[in-house]
Design an enzyme around this catalytic site. Sequence first.
Site, PDB file in Angstrom:
ATOM      1  CB  CYS A 178      -0.964  -0.017   1.172  1.00  0.00           C
ATOM      2  SG  CYS A 178      -0.183   0.101   2.790  1.00  0.00           S
ATOM      3  CD  GLN A 179       1.787   6.209  -1.258  1.00  0.00           C
ATOM      4  OE1 GLN A 179       1.500   5.516  -2.225  1.00  0.00           O
ATOM      5  NE2 GLN A 179       2.829   7.038  -1.258  1.00  0.00           N
TER       6      GLN A 179
END
Length: 320
Positions: A178-179
């Site tokens: 994810c980020q």
Amino acid sequence: MEALGHGLLPLGAVRTCQKEGRCQLIGSIHFLSSPVPSSLKSLKYKNNIRMQAVQEEYELKQMKDMAAAKKRWDALIRDGKVKVLTPREAGYAIQLSNKMLLDVRPFVERKKAWVKGSTWIPIFDVDTSLELRTLSLKATNFLMGGWWSGVPALSYNKEFLSNVEEKFAKDTDLIVACQKGLRSMVREIRHLKVLMLIMNLLIAFLTAYAEPFSSGRSIAACEVLYNAGYNNIFWVQGGLEAAEEEDLEREGPQPFKFAGIGGLSEFLGWTDQQRDAAAKEGWGYRLTFSARLVGLVLGADALFIGAQKVGQYLQVLRSH
């Protein structure tokens, strides 16, 4: 999964009480300008106490849910059910071992930067429905910081697991990213609690998890996949934001570090990522955002003066 997002109630319950016992409801259809009967005051007081108790009980429940989720995720890593990779190690694994990278970020982050050859299946994404609950969630998300951070209101993708199963067999080596990372999720929760205290006038309640934080999504996706029978799962610690440009082969218009920022903070260059970039780029980079700040102040000042002029003009029209 419920412990990865937050929702907020509408703002109709915000009240401004006058010294002489008058009460005004902000955000409601009507305004009370006459003295409020004592029985009504008592009823409102009881309702306020009840709402406060519900808020405190729900916040306590969410804190417990988050703590329980973190324990589960820690156990997955500790027991070796989910293997941990740094962004650089993930890059090596993709190049040398042909492992697949599963990008679980929402589209607003994916469109800015993505790993070449990665598969995009968001575990949370922007809810485009026009239901009243969704519109309320979007409005309160914007008021509670979305205007500053650019983070939209997201909802859980109910087709996440089925979409993964369509593309990957259960024995596939999956690198999930994810980020951001798990540590930043804990920090963001702490920041959210401080924000709620500062914005006490809004009487914001945590009521339903529909929007996740931009961190912790990948480890949550790992848990979903492991429970569904995937046994070769790798988790990118720190997320794509922790990746240097040489770690992973990037596609898209922006660096990985900038994919998770937005809103007014990005426009003014007041994010940690932009400050780090400014330290490397020098004064030319900083002057760009300084000019934006000056322009924003001048624009706000012009709007204020214009509103005053319009008000004066309307008063003149009424007097005639």
